[in-house]
Every structure is written in C-alpha cells, then in structure tokens.
Design a protein around this motif. Structure first.
Motif, short mmCIF file in Angstrom:
data_model
loop_
_atom_site.label_atom_id
_atom_site.label_comp_id
_atom_site.label_asym_id
_atom_site.label_seq_id
_atom_site.Cartn_x
_atom_site.Cartn_y
_atom_site.Cartn_z
N SER A 18 32.53 40.74 -4.73
CA SER A 18 33.50 39.90 -5.35
C SER A 18 33.48 40.46 -5.90
O SER A 18 34.27 41.35 -6.87
CB SER A 18 32.84 38.64 -5.50
N ARG A 19 35.29 39.68 -6.43
CA ARG A 19 36.11 39.66 -8.06
C ARG A 19 36.36 39.28 -8.93
O ARG A 19 37.02 39.46 -10.35
CB ARG A 19 37.10 40.99 -7.52
N GLU A 23 33.38 33.23 -6.73
CA GLU A 23 33.16 34.00 -5.29
C GLU A 23 31.63 34.92 -5.80
O GLU A 23 30.61 35.78 -4.59
CB GLU A 23 34.07 35.22 -4.78
N CYS A 24 31.58 35.91 -7.24
CA CYS A 24 30.41 36.57 -7.41
C CYS A 24 29.15 36.01 -7.10
O CYS A 24 28.32 36.31 -6.87
CB CYS A 24 30.86 37.18 -8.78
N VAL A 25 29.17 34.79 -7.67
CA VAL A 25 27.89 33.63 -7.75
C VAL A 25 27.15 33.65 -6.59
O VAL A 25 26.43 33.24 -6.34
CB VAL A 25 28.15 32.11 -8.96
N ALA A 81 22.34 42.56 -9.30
CA ALA A 81 23.37 43.48 -8.65
C ALA A 81 24.51 44.14 -9.52
O ALA A 81 24.62 44.03 -10.58
CB ALA A 81 24.22 42.16 -7.99
N LEU A 82 25.09 45.34 -8.97
CA LEU A 82 26.18 45.80 -9.52
C LEU A 82 27.40 45.40 -8.87
O LEU A 82 27.73 46.16 -7.85
CB LEU A 82 25.99 47.78 -9.71
N SER A 83 28.59 45.57 -9.86
CA SER A 83 30.00 45.74 -9.02
C SER A 83 30.44 47.25 -9.66
O SER A 83 30.65 46.80 -11.06
CB SER A 83 30.23 44.40 -9.81
N ARG A 84 31.18 47.48 -9.07
CA ARG A 84 31.29 48.84 -9.23
C ARG A 84 32.94 48.77 -9.72
O ARG A 84 33.51 49.21 -11.02
CB ARG A 84 31.45 49.77 -7.88
N LYS A 85 34.14 47.33 -9.28
CA LYS A 85 35.02 47.33 -10.08
C LYS A 85 35.30 45.86 -11.03
O LYS A 85 35.99 45.95 -11.05
CB LYS A 85 35.56 46.93 -8.69
N MET A 92 35.44 36.19 -23.10
CA MET A 92 35.75 36.86 -23.54
C MET A 92 35.92 38.33 -23.96
O MET A 92 36.35 38.76 -24.32
CB MET A 92 35.82 36.58 -25.49
N THR A 93 34.77 38.63 -23.07
CA THR A 93 34.60 40.29 -23.09
C THR A 93 35.03 40.63 -22.17
O THR A 93 35.39 40.14 -20.99
CB THR A 93 32.85 40.69 -22.41
N ALA A 94 34.85 41.73 -21.09
CA ALA A 94 35.77 42.48 -20.65
C ALA A 94 35.09 42.45 -19.25
O ALA A 94 33.68 42.40 -18.84
CB ALA A 94 35.27 44.30 -20.41
N ASN A 95 35.13 42.40 -18.28
CA ASN A 95 35.02 42.37 -16.78
C ASN A 95 33.57 42.51 -16.58
O ASN A 95 32.95 43.84 -16.86
CB ASN A 95 35.86 43.13 -15.67
N ALA A 96 33.08 41.68 -16.26
CA ALA A 96 31.64 42.16 -15.82
C ALA A 96 30.82 43.02 -14.86
O ALA A 96 31.95 42.75 -13.88
CB ALA A 96 30.01 40.09 -15.51
N ARG A 97 30.23 43.55 -14.58
CA ARG A 97 29.64 44.61 -13.85
C ARG A 97 28.07 44.78 -13.85
O ARG A 97 27.55 45.73 -12.02
CB ARG A 97 30.23 46.47 -14.15
#
Length: 132
Positions: A18-19, A23-25, A81-85, A92-97
C-alpha cells in the motif's frame, strides 16, 4: 514492559504494498488478523481507522504506530511491517516505512501502553535507511 514478548512472528511483514494511509491500515489489519482469527480483519481496520481519525499515529524517522483498543483481547499483541517505498500517512513527517501495531486489552494500563510505544520508537534507534 519488553515489547519483544508481545511480538507475533505471523503478524510481521517486510513487503507492504500500500502507498496510502487507508489502504495501508486495511493491509495491516489483514496481516494482524492472521494471529487473531476470532476477530475479523474488518473490525481491526475499523478500530485502527477510528483511532487515526483522532490524530495521525505517524512519528519521526519514518515510523507509524497504528493502534487500537480491542475489547475482546486479553493481552497486548504487536506486529511489525515494512514498506520499502513508504506510505503517505497524512502527517507532517516523511512517508512512513516502519509500522508497529499495538493492541491493548479491555482495561488498558495506559502507562504500560505508553512505555511500550516509546520503547519501540527509540529502540535502539529506529530508522530506515534513506529516511531522515
């Protein structure tokens, strides 16, 4: 409280696809339902989203900690869990991974839950390469 004692191997993934937050949740709820067969993934998803509506659970260093109180549980359950993208977690922070999922019991001990969350965030220096 040691977070590792609550970590469930079957609730871990290194390939979130998911991006976007919703969808991620939903994907995280599916992953976690593998260790909680008596609780439908749809119920987990609804509980996580209800908590997210109160405020994003994304933190610095690319970490998010979606969590919810699930009255049917008798213990903490943790998955990672890990999201590589990365996932746009609408914060307000960078994309969560990196995602850690914590469920609390019917009458949670707030101090234990908070301590468990903080320990993960700073254990030892939770950070994904490429995320500042």
């Amino acid at each position: 409280m040691d977070i590792i004692q609550f970590l469930k191997q079957d609730a871990c993934s290194v390939s979130l696809s998911s991006r976007h937050k919703k969808e991620c949740v939903r994907e995280l709820a599916q992953i976690l339902s593998r260790v909680l067969p008596d609780i439908p993934a749809e119920n987990l998803n609804a509980a996580f989203m209800e908590r997210e509506e109160q405020g994003s659970t994304a933190f610095e260093n690319g970490v998010a900690i979606p969590h919810a109180r699930i009255k049917e549980l008798d213990s903490f359950y943790v998955g990672i869990a890990l999201s590589r993208k990365g996932v746009d977690f609408q914060s307000m922070t960078a994309n969560a991974r990196i995602f850690s999922f914590l469920w609390s019991v019917r009458q949670p001990n707030r101090m234990s839950f908070s301590a468990c969350s903080r320990r993960f965030l700073w254990w030892p220096k939770t950070q994904v390469p490429g995320v500042t």
